[in-house]
Design a protein around this motif. Structure first.
Motif, PDB file in Angstrom:
ATOM      1  N   GLY A  69      29.355  12.415 -13.043  1.00  0.00           N
ATOM      2  CA  GLY A  69      30.444  11.656 -12.474  1.00  0.00           C
ATOM      3  C   GLY A  69      30.772  11.803 -10.942  1.00  0.00           C
ATOM      4  O   GLY A  69      31.008  12.921 -10.659  1.00  0.00           O
ATOM      5  N   ALA A  70      30.537  10.859 -10.116  1.00  0.00           N
ATOM      6  CA  ALA A  70      30.416  11.098  -8.722  1.00  0.00           C
ATOM      7  C   ALA A  70      31.914  10.960  -8.355  1.00  0.00           C
ATOM      8  O   ALA A  70      32.012  11.049  -6.931  1.00  0.00           O
ATOM      9  N   GLY A  71      32.938  10.892  -8.938  1.00  0.00           N
ATOM     10  CA  GLY A  71      34.458  10.705  -8.373  1.00  0.00           C
ATOM     11  C   GLY A  71      34.689   9.553  -7.788  1.00  0.00           C
ATOM     12  O   GLY A  71      33.844   8.590  -7.938  1.00  0.00           O
ATOM     13  N   PRO A  72      35.617   9.322  -7.288  1.00  0.00           N
ATOM     14  CA  PRO A  72      36.178   8.182  -6.680  1.00  0.00           C
ATOM     15  C   PRO A  72      35.590   7.729  -5.353  1.00  0.00           C
ATOM     16  O   PRO A  72      35.796   6.734  -4.930  1.00  0.00           O
ATOM     17  N   ALA A 121      19.254  13.019 -11.602  1.00  0.00           N
ATOM     18  CA  ALA A 121      20.661  12.945 -11.345  1.00  0.00           C
ATOM     19  C   ALA A 121      21.349  11.409 -11.379  1.00  0.00           C
ATOM     20  O   ALA A 121      20.978  10.500 -10.637  1.00  0.00           O
ATOM     21  N   ARG A 122      21.785  10.966 -12.473  1.00  0.00           N
ATOM     22  CA  ARG A 122      22.120   9.514 -12.599  1.00  0.00           C
ATOM     23  C   ARG A 122      23.672   9.607 -12.578  1.00  0.00           C
ATOM     24  O   ARG A 122      24.636   9.685 -13.212  1.00  0.00           O
ATOM     25  N   LEU A 123      23.870   9.100 -11.136  1.00  0.00           N
ATOM     26  CA  LEU A 123      25.361   9.046 -10.708  1.00  0.00           C
ATOM     27  C   LEU A 123      26.081   8.004 -11.268  1.00  0.00           C
ATOM     28  O   LEU A 123      25.721   6.705 -11.242  1.00  0.00           O
ATOM     29  N   CYS A 124      27.207   8.344 -11.654  1.00  0.00           N
ATOM     30  CA  CYS A 124      28.324   7.095 -12.266  1.00  0.00           C
ATOM     31  C   CYS A 124      29.584   7.194 -11.313  1.00  0.00           C
ATOM     32  O   CYS A 124      30.023   8.718 -11.120  1.00  0.00           O
ATOM     33  N   SER A 125      30.129   6.035 -10.895  1.00  0.00           N
ATOM     34  CA  SER A 125      31.461   6.025 -10.219  1.00  0.00           C
ATOM     35  C   SER A 125      32.459   6.426 -10.986  1.00  0.00           C
ATOM     36  O   SER A 125      32.635   6.277 -12.110  1.00  0.00           O
ATOM     37  N   GLY A 126      33.252   7.387 -10.553  1.00  0.00           N
ATOM     38  CA  GLY A 126      34.627   7.918 -11.281  1.00  0.00           C
ATOM     39  C   GLY A 126      34.038   9.001 -12.279  1.00  0.00           C
ATOM     40  O   GLY A 126      33.464  10.038 -12.103  1.00  0.00           O
ATOM     41  N   ASP A 127      34.309   8.895 -13.629  1.00  0.00           N
ATOM     42  CA  ASP A 127      34.102   9.646 -14.483  1.00  0.00           C
ATOM     43  C   ASP A 127      33.302   9.035 -15.566  1.00  0.00           C
ATOM     44  O   ASP A 127      33.422   7.585 -15.936  1.00  0.00           O
ATOM     45  N   PRO A 128      32.274   9.389 -16.255  1.00  0.00           N
ATOM     46  CA  PRO A 128      31.162   8.638 -16.954  1.00  0.00           C
ATOM     47  C   PRO A 128      31.669   8.123 -18.417  1.00  0.00           C
ATOM     48  O   PRO A 128      31.252   7.431 -19.145  1.00  0.00           O
ATOM     49  N   SER A 129      32.907   8.694 -18.775  1.00  0.00           N
ATOM     50  CA  SER A 129      33.905   8.401 -19.934  1.00  0.00           C
ATOM     51  C   SER A 129      34.313   6.936 -19.876  1.00  0.00           C
ATOM     52  O   SER A 129      34.906   6.335 -21.044  1.00  0.00           O
ATOM     53  N   ILE A 130      34.569   6.441 -18.644  1.00  0.00           N
ATOM     54  CA  ILE A 130      35.046   5.219 -18.550  1.00  0.00           C
ATOM     55  C   ILE A 130      34.259   4.173 -17.797  1.00  0.00           C
ATOM     56  O   ILE A 130      34.052   4.306 -16.683  1.00  0.00           O
ATOM     57  N   TYR A 131      33.833   3.060 -18.597  1.00  0.00           N
ATOM     58  CA  TYR A 131      33.485   1.825 -18.002  1.00  0.00           C
ATOM     59  C   TYR A 131      31.758   2.243 -17.169  1.00  0.00           C
ATOM     60  O   TYR A 131      31.740   1.668 -16.069  1.00  0.00           O
ATOM     61  N   ALA A 186      39.049   7.256 -11.420  1.00  0.00           N
ATOM     62  CA  ALA A 186      39.516   6.498 -10.409  1.00  0.00           C
ATOM     63  C   ALA A 186      40.805   6.503 -10.342  1.00  0.00           C
ATOM     64  O   ALA A 186      41.655   6.415  -9.474  1.00  0.00           O
ATOM     65  N   TYR A 187      41.474   6.489 -11.828  1.00  0.00           N
ATOM     66  CA  TYR A 187      42.980   6.329 -11.863  1.00  0.00           C
ATOM     67  C   TYR A 187      43.529   7.491 -11.438  1.00  0.00           C
ATOM     68  O   TYR A 187      44.621   7.675 -10.836  1.00  0.00           O
ATOM     69  N   ALA A 188      42.771   8.799 -11.622  1.00  0.00           N
ATOM     70  CA  ALA A 188      43.566   9.917 -10.980  1.00  0.00           C
ATOM     71  C   ALA A 188      43.617  10.128  -9.525  1.00  0.00           C
ATOM     72  O   ALA A 188      44.514  10.605  -9.037  1.00  0.00           O
ATOM     73  N   ALA A 189      42.574   9.551  -9.106  1.00  0.00           N
ATOM     74  CA  ALA A 189      42.268   9.724  -7.545  1.00  0.00           C
ATOM     75  C   ALA A 189      43.484   8.552  -6.936  1.00  0.00           C
ATOM     76  O   ALA A 189      44.119   8.840  -5.974  1.00  0.00           O
ATOM     77  N   ALA A 190      43.816   7.619  -7.676  1.00  0.00           N
ATOM     78  CA  ALA A 190      44.877   6.617  -7.279  1.00  0.00           C
ATOM     79  C   ALA A 190      46.121   7.073  -7.253  1.00  0.00           C
ATOM     80  O   ALA A 190      47.015   6.988  -6.413  1.00  0.00           O
TER      81      ALA A 190
END
Length: 267
Positions: free
Chosen positions: A7-10, A77-87, A112-116
């Motif tokens: 999860g690369a975070g927001p 390293a397979r980066l996913c935006s936000g968290d890998p559990s969502i979309y 992303a929602y937590a960062a928002a």
């Protein structure tokens, strides 16, 4: 060798977890989506890293890169935006890796929602007002939504709504939500939370679409809808109530709360 879904975070490079930074620094291959992940995050990668931008690749092409790296004896390293559990298409990718006999693991990230919510300084679950958060998305040029997950079904709960991939449809979505949330319901749109170019729009279901259109937002924005965004009254949690019996649940046994600097159980 292992494929690390991370999860690369927001977007902000300093919002990655310690584990994520360690894995990025130890992986000679990194696949990332250039639409959402910038050079600051990729700076955690080691010198000589092989970078593959996946934004123009289909799933089979992505899988081919992962399998090729594994067969060459290199961690990925397979980066996913936000968290890998969502979309994140995690299920689709790992199913293919399982079929190919390639090991993988997952490291969570800041969604992303937590960062928002952090940008807004908002608690999305305010006592006596809303105690649930619904994470969902809109459908346009994307996979069909299950019939049971129509927005109207979620709206009837009046929970805090977090809408992903919905910014281009905000006017029709706002109109649809008025019946259950009210025309004056607070709404916030956070564009590129934690990144350069971050933009926050605050309004109500009556005017948020006008604001989004003036700002010409087309992607990378999260929509939050609900009374907790501007609560008229804030109830107080039972957990911190002065009348609550503090002995009803004491947490960890005292002998598990010993630290290297002494006993932390007296407070």
């Amino acid at each position: 060798m292992t494929i690390h879904f991370i999860g690369a975070g927001p977007g902000a490079a300093d919002l990655l977890t310690l584990r994520a930074v360690h894995l990025l620094g130890a992986s000679p291959v990194c696949l990332y989506a250039g639409t959402y992940i910038d050079g600051a995050v990729l700076a955690h990668c080691p010198d000589g890293v092989v970078l593959v931008d996946t934004q123009h690749l289909d799933l089979d092409q992505i899988t081919a890169h992962l399998v090729e790296a594994h067969e060459a004896g290199r961690d990925v390293a397979r980066l996913c935006s936000g968290d890998p559990s969502i979309y994140s298409a995690l299920a689709e990718q790992t199913r293919r890796l399982d079929a190919a006999g390639v090991p993988w693991d997952v490291t969570p990230g800041v969604p992303a929602y937590a960062a928002a919510a952090a940008v807004l300084g908002a608690e999305l679950t305010v006592p006596e007002l809303t105690q649930s958060v619904v994470l969902t998305r809109a459908q346009a040029r994307s996979t069909a939504m299950p019939e049971t997950e129509a927005l109207a079904n979620f709206a009837r709960t009046r929970a805090t709504l977090v809408l992903h991939l919905a910014i281009t449809r905000i006017r029709e979505l706002a109109t649809e939500l008025v019946a259950d949330y009210g025309i004056d319901c607070p709404v916030a749109v956070v564009y590129r939370a934690s990144q350069r170019g971050e933009l926050v729009l605050r309004g109500t279901l009556a005017d948020i679409a006008d604001q989004v259109e003036r700002a010409q937002l087309r992607q990378a924005a999260v929509i939050l809808v609900g009374r907790p965004l501007a609560p008229e009254r804030v109830g107080e949690s039972h957990l911190y109530d002065s009348c609550r019996d503090r002995q009803e649940f004491s947490g960890f046994p005292a002998n598990n709360l010993q630290g290297s600097s002494g006993d932390f159980t007296s407070g």
